[in-house]
Design a protein around this motif. Structure first.
Motif, PDB file in Angstrom:
ATOM      1  N   GLY A 260       0.814  -1.214   0.000  1.00 50.31           N
ATOM      2  CA  GLY A 260       0.000   0.000   0.000  1.00 50.31           C
ATOM      3  C   GLY A 260       0.845   1.260   0.000  1.00 50.31           C
ATOM      4  O   GLY A 260       0.339   2.347  -0.235  1.00 50.31           O
ATOM      5  N   GLN A 261       2.143   1.112   0.253  1.00 58.82           N
ATOM      6  CA  GLN A 261       3.002   2.294   0.425  1.00 58.82           C
ATOM      7  C   GLN A 261       3.526   2.867  -0.887  1.00 58.82           C
ATOM      8  O   GLN A 261       4.149   3.926  -0.877  1.00 58.82           O
ATOM      9  CB  GLN A 261       4.194   1.948   1.328  1.00 58.82           C
ATOM     10  N   GLY A 262       3.335   2.148  -2.001  1.00 62.64           N
ATOM     11  CA  GLY A 262       3.723   2.712  -3.294  1.00 62.64           C
ATOM     12  C   GLY A 262       5.190   2.575  -3.631  1.00 62.64           C
ATOM     13  O   GLY A 262       5.739   3.370  -4.392  1.00 62.64           O
ATOM     14  N   HIS A 263       5.857   1.525  -3.132  1.00 61.36           N
ATOM     15  CA  HIS A 263       7.292   1.374  -3.422  1.00 61.36           C
ATOM     16  C   HIS A 263       7.583   1.221  -4.909  1.00 61.36           C
ATOM     17  O   HIS A 263       8.652   1.597  -5.374  1.00 61.36           O
ATOM     18  CB  HIS A 263       7.858   0.129  -2.720  1.00 61.36           C
ATOM     19  N   GLU A 264       6.646   0.610  -5.641  1.00 54.30           N
ATOM     20  CA  GLU A 264       6.932   0.386  -7.058  1.00 54.30           C
ATOM     21  C   GLU A 264       7.133   1.722  -7.776  1.00 54.30           C
ATOM     22  O   GLU A 264       7.772   1.783  -8.820  1.00 54.30           O
ATOM     23  CB  GLU A 264       5.796  -0.430  -7.702  1.00 54.30           C
ATOM     24  N   THR A 265       6.575   2.758  -7.185  1.00 56.34           N
ATOM     25  CA  THR A 265       6.740   4.101  -7.754  1.00 56.34           C
ATOM     26  C   THR A 265       7.931   4.824  -7.128  1.00 56.34           C
ATOM     27  O   THR A 265       8.835   5.274  -7.826  1.00 56.34           O
ATOM     28  CB  THR A 265       5.450   4.912  -7.513  1.00 56.34           C
TER      29      THR A 265
END
Ligand code: MCN
Length: 791
Positions: free
Chosen positions: A508-513
């Motif tokens: 949910g933290q958006g690491h892929e971005t």
């Protein structure tokens, strides 16, 4: 393509698949020949198991197997291990009673797993479980901290005297006692931190798979840290060596701490898959989640501050009782100690602090970290105490904070409770939040509300968090049974696109971005050519996962180090290709150039040469452009900030609503402002939930009364105001990004801001403190008492 590097509010790459229903969650995984597990759980808080008759269940239609604790004992399986050992004041280790995967001899909380039915369908397993005949003798239950420590309380574990897991302390007692003896005044507060039940959108799930031809086990699970689960389950519970056990944590729909731990169900499905030689799937029903996911918070504390005549803090003394539940969850012992007591200096220069913490077993679900973990408890205690000091001395509540802040030029700052803060500016975050909230103009809004028949109040909270856990050697010396570094592999492909394998886990933290933005920034590769891979022990190197807002500060720093290695190697290749000295090669914006010339080679040309090494310094360099770095931080990171809540109370009903919320945080260098804003807003939503609505309530017999969404009130959109998020930045001084964590700050700073605002709204009713949640009933009773002159 606009700017995509550090500081850009890039939209989340992962949202394409999440918003279009293409996520791949554990329950989406179906293996050929899969069976389904239903777990029969205790409906009693405390009982002796006299026998389990499985015959009828085994004979039921579609049932393949039924297992109980006895079957696991026959296979000599281990219990669920605890990952942190605390020592008592006298140096002896904490009590660490066994935590069987399926109950052995006794059940100790409602929800304790007793047996598992494996069947061809979920419904067949569930139906058959009703045919289990479980002979129980009820035992008296200790269902709260107070009940568990009362003289003659029922023992949760026979060999744990007084239900005390540990009796621990931190700080200089003599110094604190001396300061109290000479103090102008002592302000005392008794407080509780309400027990919470994490409710991630995706319930926990696990699929166990076994390949009889290779002897390989695979567990797909809703976890925040697949390698930790592989280590704990493989080594301690199922005795499967690492090379034969793969753990995959695919897309995970929120965790908030509750998916850090190694849970019984993971071991059950993996072991059962080996027994029945078919894949076994389990997905929690929401009611099961309430009684089997680790709960959070649940402290009872007494806090006392010794002050001088000007309101300067001289010493802080805290006694806390922390509920552990019936068994020790994976990291439970460190939450009320090293993630709580060490935070009690907060943003203040209190010269002496002494804390005693007793951890208590009770017949309730195990308690462990939940968003903020220890730090919200410390912040609530401190920020309520500071408002109580303002209340008792008549000193303005903002002024008393300023008077006691650690000065902005005092960093690095050593607190009396072990931590050394590297950077911060608490005046800047306070000023920013007061301005953003228009604190100065509040009295006009209060008057306007009064004219409408409403009570309006404003509250402030300043907080300090330690996150980005942690230096391994430090946590090792404090009882951690694991290292807490992180690892990143940066793989530059032949044509210059990049895959990063990280030990961090995004749920949910958006690491892929944000992690991809680090690559854009450092290697100059466009975002569309960067892939972040996480969550699979067969793909990524041994990493420690995501919790304690550590992923950017620790996992991101490991990536930076790996990219440094890529650049260093790339320079050597570039020097060879451009016939220059390595020292003369510069790297910027994805290009290697020879200083002072127009000779230049793009990263993609260098990577192609590395994988097609026809013209290559093969004597000195290996082919390939693929580097791994492990990063063990030198210190925690220390975000800090100020939250201001403005509430309005309807005196007719006692309902409080948060009208405005302003957060000004210092999270160091911000990688993606939009993602940080979302993180803070999400945390504040959970903090408002804790302050106004959420409470896990047990009755005296140990039944969980708030065991469903009907009874446990989660915040909803209409409970939340617009949340304004701002920053006042000081950089972390010891990691290469200058970044601090942001994933928990919202849940840490907000609860006391809300309660302080409610008490401000109720200031005419002579109420000095209120525990959370501030329900309409509580507020209404205060107003009624006040009206009747009883408050
Ligand atoms: N970030 C940034 N700039 C900073 C700090 C962080 O851009 N200065 C970005 C990071 O790159 C990352 C995100 O913000 O994309 C959060 O980073 P960080 O603070 O490092 O926290 P973690 O990624 O380690 O996440 C853990 C943290 C914790 S402990 C809980 S609990 C929590 C939280 O994150 N659980 C969450 N946020 C959550 N958000 C969602 N949606 N779901 C959860 O379960």
């Amino acid at each position: 393509m606009g700017f995509e590097g550090i500081g850009a509010s890039v939209r989340r790459k992962e949202d394409q698949r999440f918003l279009s229903g293409r996520g791949n969650y554990t329950d989406d995984i179906n293996r050929p020949g899969q069976l389904y597990a239903y777990i029969k759980r205790s409906d009693r808080a405390h009982a002796r198991i006299n026998g389990i008759d499985t015959a009828a269940a085994k004979a039921a239609s579609g049932v393949v197997a039924v297992f109980t604790g006895a079957d696991m004992a026959a296979d000599e399986l281990g219990g669920l291990p605890c990952g942190w050992q605390i020592h008592n004041k006298d140096g002896t280790p904490m009590a660490e009673p066994p935590h069987p995967v399926l109950a052995q001899g006794k059940v100790r909380h409602v929800g304790d797993p007793i047996a598992v039915v494996i069947a061809e369908s979920k419904q067949a397993a569930k139906d058959a479980a009703e045919k289990l005949v479980i002979h129980l003798t009820d035992l008296p239950a200790s269902a709260s901290i107070q009940a568990a420590i009362a003289p003659g309380a029922a023992p949760v574990h026979d060999d744990v005297a007084g239900n005390i897991c540990y009796d621990w302390h931190l700080g200089d007692k003599d110094m604190v006692d001396a300061a109290f003896a000479g103090a102008h005044k002592v302000v005392r507060l008794e407080l509780e931190n309400n027990r919470l039940i994490p409710n991630a959108m995706e319930p926990r799930a696990a699929v166990g798979d076994f390949d009889p031809s290779s002897g390989d086990f695979t567990l797909y699970t809703t976890s925040q840290n697949p390698h930790v689960i592989r280590l704990l389950m493989g080594a301690f519970v199922l005795h499967i060596p690492e090379n034969k056990l793969r753990v995959v944590a695919p897309d995970v729909g929120g965790g908030f701490g509750s998916k850090i731990y190694h849970y019984a169900e993971e071991a059950i499905v993996t072991w059962a898959a080996g027994k029945v030689r078919r894949p076994v799937k389990w997905t929690a029903e929401r009611t099961e989640s309430f009684m089997s996911d680790a709960h959070g918070r649940d402290h009872a504390s007494v806090a006392e501050m010794a002050i001088d005549a000007q309101g300067h803090f001289l010493a802080l003394r805290v006694h806390t009782l922390a509920n552990m539940g019936a068994y020790l969850s994976t990291f439970a012992p460190c939450i009320p100690t090293y993630l709580y007591a060490t935070l009690l200096s907060g943003v203040y220069k209190t010269p002496a602090i002494y804390v005693e913490v007793k951890a208590v077993f009770s017949n309730t679900v195990p308690v462990d970290a939940y968003r903020g973990a220890g730090r919200p408890e410390a912040t609530f205690l401190l920020e309520r105490l500071v408002d109580a000091i303002a209340h008792d001395t008549g000193i303005d509540r903002v002024e008393i904070r300023r008077r006691n802040f650690i000065p902005s030029d005092a960093f690095p700052y050593q607190t009396p409770v072990a931590l050394q803060y590297d950077s911060g500016d608490y005046f800047a975050t306070l000023d920013g939040a007061l301005k953003g909230a228009n604190w100065a103009g509040f009295e006009a809004r209060r008057a306007a509300a009064k004219a409408r028949g409403k009570l309006r109040g404003i509250g402030v909270s300043t907080y300090l968090e330690a996150c980005g856990i942690a230096p391994s050697a430090v946590v090792g010396s404090l009882g951690a049974r694991a290292g807490l570094y992180e690892v990143g592999t940066v793989r530059v492909h032949p044509t210059g696109s990049v895959t990063v394998l990280t030990g961090s886990h995004s749920h949910g933290q958006g690491h892929e971005t944000t992690f991809a933005q680090l690559v854009v920034d450092q290697l100059g590769v466009p975002l569309s050519q960067v892939e972040i891979v996480h969550g699979d022990t067969a793909k990524i190197p041994f990493g420690m996962g995501t919790y304690g807002s550590r992923s950017l500060a620790v996992g991101g720093s490991a990536m930076v180090k790996a990219m440094d290695k890529i650049i260093a190697k790339g320079k050597k290749i570039a020097a060879h290709l451009m016939e220059a000295a390595v020292e003369d090669i510069e790297f910027k914006d994805g290009k290697f150039s020879v200083a002072g010339t127009d000779k230049v080679k793009a990263l993609a040309e260098i990577s192609l040469a590395a994988y097609v090494p026809h013209n290559y310094p093969i004597e000195e360099l290996e082919p390939g452009l693929d580097e791994t770095a492990f990063y063990d931080p030198k210190n925690f990171t220390f975000p800090g900030g100020c939250h201001v809540a403005e509430v309005e109370i309807d005196p007719e009903t006692g309902t409080a609503s948060v009208e405005n919320f302003t957060a000004v945080d210092d999270v160091g260098r911000v990688i993606n402002p939009m993602i940080v804003e979302g993180q803070v807003q999400g945390g504040v939503a959970q903090g408002i939930g804790q302050a106004l609505l959420e409470h896990a309530v047990y009755d005296a017999s140990g039944q969980l009364l708030s065991g469903s969404m009907m009874d446990y009130t989660m915040p909803r959109a209409d409970n939340l105001p617009n949340i304004s998020v701002g920053h006042a930045t000081t950089l972390c001084t010891h990691n290469p990004l200058g970044a601090k964590g942001c994933g928990e700050v919202g849940a840490i700073g907000s609860p006391p801001a809300v309660i302080n605002a409610i008490l401000d709204a109720l200031k005419d009713y002579k109420v000095r403190h209120m525990n959370m949640p501030a329900t309409p009933e509580k507020i209404w009773s205060i107003i009624q008492g006040g009206i009747n002159g009883k408050a």
